[in-house]
Design a protein around this motif. Structure first.
Motif, mmCIF file in Angstrom:
data_model
loop_
_atom_site.group_PDB
_atom_site.id
_atom_site.type_symbol
_atom_site.label_atom_id
_atom_site.label_comp_id
_atom_site.label_asym_id
_atom_site.label_seq_id
_atom_site.Cartn_x
_atom_site.Cartn_y
_atom_site.Cartn_z
ATOM 1 N N UNK A 103 0.855 -1.191 0.000
ATOM 2 C CA UNK A 103 0.000 0.000 0.000
ATOM 3 C C UNK A 103 0.888 1.237 0.000
ATOM 4 N N UNK A 104 0.466 2.247 -0.732
ATOM 5 C CA UNK A 104 1.212 3.508 -0.764
ATOM 6 C C UNK A 104 0.290 4.660 -0.396
ATOM 7 N N UNK A 105 0.882 5.710 0.164
ATOM 8 C CA UNK A 105 0.131 6.823 0.769
ATOM 9 C C UNK A 105 0.255 8.093 -0.064
ATOM 10 N N UNK A 106 -0.851 8.790 -0.221
ATOM 11 C CA UNK A 106 -0.881 10.038 -0.963
ATOM 12 C C UNK A 106 -0.308 11.161 -0.099
ATOM 13 N N UNK A 107 0.624 11.962 -0.691
ATOM 14 C CA UNK A 107 1.168 13.096 0.051
ATOM 15 C C UNK A 107 0.880 14.430 -0.629
ATOM 16 N N UNK A 108 0.538 14.419 -1.923
ATOM 17 C CA UNK A 108 0.172 15.638 -2.647
ATOM 18 C C UNK A 108 -0.957 15.304 -3.616
ATOM 19 N N UNK A 109 -1.989 16.150 -3.615
ATOM 20 C CA UNK A 109 -3.078 16.014 -4.584
ATOM 21 C C UNK A 109 -3.611 17.406 -4.899
ATOM 22 N N UNK A 110 -3.323 17.899 -6.082
ATOM 23 C CA UNK A 110 -3.725 19.268 -6.452
ATOM 24 C C UNK A 110 -5.232 19.417 -6.605
ATOM 25 N N UNK A 111 -5.954 18.290 -6.648
ATOM 26 C CA UNK A 111 -7.398 18.355 -6.874
ATOM 27 C C UNK A 111 -8.205 18.394 -5.585
ATOM 28 N N UNK A 112 -7.546 18.447 -4.442
ATOM 29 C CA UNK A 112 -8.277 18.531 -3.181
ATOM 30 C C UNK A 112 -9.051 19.844 -3.101
ATOM 31 N N UNK A 113 -10.205 19.833 -2.430
ATOM 32 C CA UNK A 113 -10.990 21.062 -2.299
ATOM 33 C C UNK A 113 -10.225 22.215 -1.648
ATOM 34 N N UNK A 147 1.092 12.870 -5.926
ATOM 35 C CA UNK A 147 2.293 12.141 -5.522
ATOM 36 C C UNK A 147 1.917 11.126 -4.447
ATOM 37 N N UNK A 148 2.457 9.916 -4.594
ATOM 38 C CA UNK A 148 2.281 8.861 -3.601
ATOM 39 C C UNK A 148 3.650 8.432 -3.086
ATOM 40 N N UNK A 149 3.680 8.036 -1.812
ATOM 41 C CA UNK A 149 4.919 7.605 -1.181
ATOM 42 C C UNK A 149 4.745 6.236 -0.554
ATOM 43 N N UNK A 150 5.809 5.448 -0.600
ATOM 44 C CA UNK A 150 5.845 4.153 0.077
ATOM 45 C C UNK A 150 7.140 4.065 0.866
ATOM 46 N N UNK A 151 7.050 3.564 2.086
ATOM 47 C CA UNK A 151 8.230 3.490 2.955
ATOM 48 C C UNK A 151 8.778 2.078 2.981
ATOM 49 N N UNK A 152 10.079 1.982 3.054
ATOM 50 C CA UNK A 152 10.723 0.679 3.055
ATOM 51 C C UNK A 152 10.664 0.006 4.415
ATOM 52 N N UNK A 153 10.486 0.824 5.500
ATOM 53 C CA UNK A 153 10.561 0.237 6.837
ATOM 54 C C UNK A 153 9.359 -0.626 7.168
ATOM 55 N N UNK A 154 8.150 -0.146 6.832
ATOM 56 C CA UNK A 154 6.959 -0.913 7.179
ATOM 57 C C UNK A 154 5.886 -0.683 6.122
#
Length: 615
Positions: free
Chosen positions: A563-573, A601-608
């Motif tokens: 699973x990867x997490x969103x950190x930037x989305x220009x389309x947010x209200x 942009x989405x991010x995924x961490x190597x630790x967990x």
């Protein structure tokens, strides 16, 4: 030999280089009127020490018993470029003794013009704004040139006294107060200096010595003599100037204007020697010092280490701007003809240079070289700067040409590029007031030449100049450049400001967004206008998608993580987006839809992987 009027415990020492003059006299003008013969040494320096001379006295030099001229190393010109020079001491109550500077990789630059950044147009008027710039995430302010120029209105590139600080801005003490306050606020300070030419009005250097050469020319007049006969002392003059900004004024960096116009064919070029001396001054002063070169040559030798390169720490990257501007505006005139689509922006993000030896239609030849051995922290990128705005016919800013979604996209590209980002004053909130070219020359013939030159320039560059070119000599042209700072938090401007703040906060939070050598970067584009950026390193993976196309793009995300997490989305209200939100977390193989001019942009961490939650 240190040139100028220097106050010491023994009085004031006056020193000037005039190797081909048979006589040089010091002329005191106010409050004492007196003429004193100066003594010459073998190198052509004339000097005299007056125990009684004090700060504030006015003086000039008389050459060969005839004409009188201001001091070439004058520290103050209270009556303008044609008037007498003034003795000014170096004493100042600094409180930045613990300041050690900003690491090069942490620089986030904010370029400003002192005369128009505030309605007052002074160093002191900038002070109340420093806290807000720091809150935004700026790490360094960059001042356009402050060397004394004719009149009160000028970009600064017509300076003719490199050691004097523009009196209408607040002079030497005003500048030192600003630098000291910046350091107290945690901001580095960069000064734009011009070593390739001097302005046309009030330039009396040729009366003293062979400061210029006929061997080369620049677009702005005679080239400085850095490699001809008697060039050792010419170089010494500019080395003294550079050191004074670092040592006396406590600047952290110098931006070297148009180094491609610094002509020097010697075995030990001026720029290489300046870089070497700067490293020596860095050790002497005990803090980080940086040189940023501006060049349009795409020559990696500028920033390659010695031997083999000139050893400059960093340079501006125009290709990044040109590729981005071409995509956002569709303009094809002038040098934009060399940039063809999203693939060129992908190349700029991947390596900086787009023209890396390929053919330039604008120049009608191949241009540049592959940016081998260049580190990402050595390139400064931007969507706007004083040149790219002010050298347009109307001085119109990017926010006047593109919609709000495109402005957001530009901010995301620049600030998350992984290079050193630069903002031009007001860009952070979408300033629409223009930044046109302006001057205040006293010579009417020179003013007319400037007007005609601007007309010729834009006749060649733009098919449509967008109306009559603003008169560069009119005060109204100058006043039109003052940004609407008071509206920075209103409506969509406030949203854009907050977006810039959040993007810079992400840059601090995630090292993968900074110019780390350990980060692997790849960029791909397709015919639809979609740009994909992937970064790996610093314990995480980052996937960015930017849609420069005319229709929505469906994107399938292939990720090693569960699973990867969103950190930037220009389309947010909150960013006044379309509301077509992508999910906060993506499962492997998910598909998302990205609207035109959207970025995510989405991010995924190597630790967990799969277990990491948003902070």
């Amino acid at each position: 030999m240190e040139q100028g009027a220097i106050l010491t415990s023994a009085g004031c020492r006056f020193c000037v280089w005039a190797p081909y003059r048979s006589r040089c006299e010091l002329r005191l003008i106010e409050p004492v009127q007196r003429t004193i013969d100066m003594e010459r040494d073998e190198a052509g320096y004339w000097a005299v020490t007056l125990p009684e001379a004090e700060e504030g006295w006015l003086y000039c030099y008389r050459l060969d018993g005839e004409r009188e001229f201001p001091d070439p190393a004058s520290r103050c010109q209270p009556r303008g470029v044609h008037g007498p020079s003034q003795i000014v001491g170096k004493e100042f109550s600094w409180t930045d003794q613990s300041w050690k500077g900003v690491p090069l990789s942490d620089y986030v630059l904010y370029e400003l013009h002192v005369g128009t950044f505030t309605p007052e147009g002074t160093f002191e008027a900038i002070l109340p704004r420093l806290g807000e710039l720091r809150k935004l995430g700026i790490r360094a302010i960059e001042l356009m040139p402050v060397a004394q120029f004719p009149g009160r209105r000028n970009w600064g590139y017509d300076g003719v006294y490199p050691f004097a600080v523009q009196n209408s801005y607040g002079g030497i003490r005003g500048l030192k107060t600003l630098v000291n306050a910046c350091h107290e606020a945690g901001l580095a300070v960069v000064l734009d200096v011009v070593y390739n030419h001097l302005g046309p009005e009030g330039n009396y250097l040729t009366q003293f010595g062979p400061y210029f050469t006929d061997t080369y020319r620049t677009p702005w007049g005679p080239a400085v003599n850095f490699d001809g006969a008697d060039s050792d002392e010419v170089r010494a003059y500019f080395f003294q100037n550079a050191r004074s900004w670092f040592a006396e004024f406590h600047f952290d960096a110098l931006r070297l204007d148009a180094v491609h116009a610094i002509h020097d064919e010697s075995a030990f070029p001026f720029l290489e020697e300046l870089a070497l001396r700067t490293r020596e001054w860095e050790r002497e002063l005990g803090r980080s010092l940086v040189l940023f070169a501006e060049s349009d040559r795409n020559d990696p030798r500028l920033v390659r280490p010695r031997p083999g390169g000139l050893g400059l720490p960093a340079q501006w990257c125009d290709d990044f701007h040109h590729a981005l501007h071409r995509l956002l505006t569709g303009e094809r005139e002038g040098y934009y003809v060399d940039f063809h689509g999203v693939s060129d922006l992908a190349k700029a993000i991947a390596q900086g240079y787009v023209l890396d030896g390929r053919y330039s239609a604008y120049r009608r030849r191949r241009h540049g070289a592959p940016p081998e051995e260049i580190r990402r922290q050595q390139l400064v990128v931007f969507a706007q700067n004083h040149d790219q705005v002010g050298n347009r016919a109307q001085g119109d800013r990017l926010a006047s040409s593109i919609d709000f979604a495109s402005q957001k996209l530009a901010a995301i590209v620049v600030l998350l590029s992984g290079f050193l980002p630069l903002l031009f004053m007001g860009e952070e909130y979408g300033e629409t007031h223009p930044f046109p070219y302006f001057v205040d020359h006293e010579d009417p013939e020179l003013l007319e030449a400037v007007r005609n030159g601007r007309k010729r320039e834009f006749a060649a560059f733009h098919e449509d100049a967008g109306g009559e070119i603003p008169d560069p000599a009119a005060e109204a042209t100058f006043l039109s450049a003052v940004p609407q700072w008071e509206s920075r938090h209103e409506g969509s401007r406030g949203v854009l400001w907050e977006l810039h703040r959040e993007l810079l906060a992400l840059r601090r939070r995630f090292p993968i967004l900074t110019p780390l050598d350990s980060v692997e970067i790849s960029c791909e584009s397709d015919a639809s206008g979609l740009l994909r950026i992937q970064r790996k390193g610093a314990g995480m993976r980052l996937d960015g998608f930017l849609n420069f196309g005319q229709s929505a793009s469906d994107i399938r995300v292939e990720a090693e993580s569960v699973r990867i997490e969103k950190i930037v989305d220009s389309e947010e209200p909150r960013w006044l987006g379309s509301g077509a939100l992508a999910p906060a977390y993506l499962e492997r193989g998910s598909t998302i839809s990205l609207p035109p001019r959207g970025a995510i942009f989405y991010a995924a961490w190597e630790d967990a992987p799969g277990d990491r939650k948003a902070d």
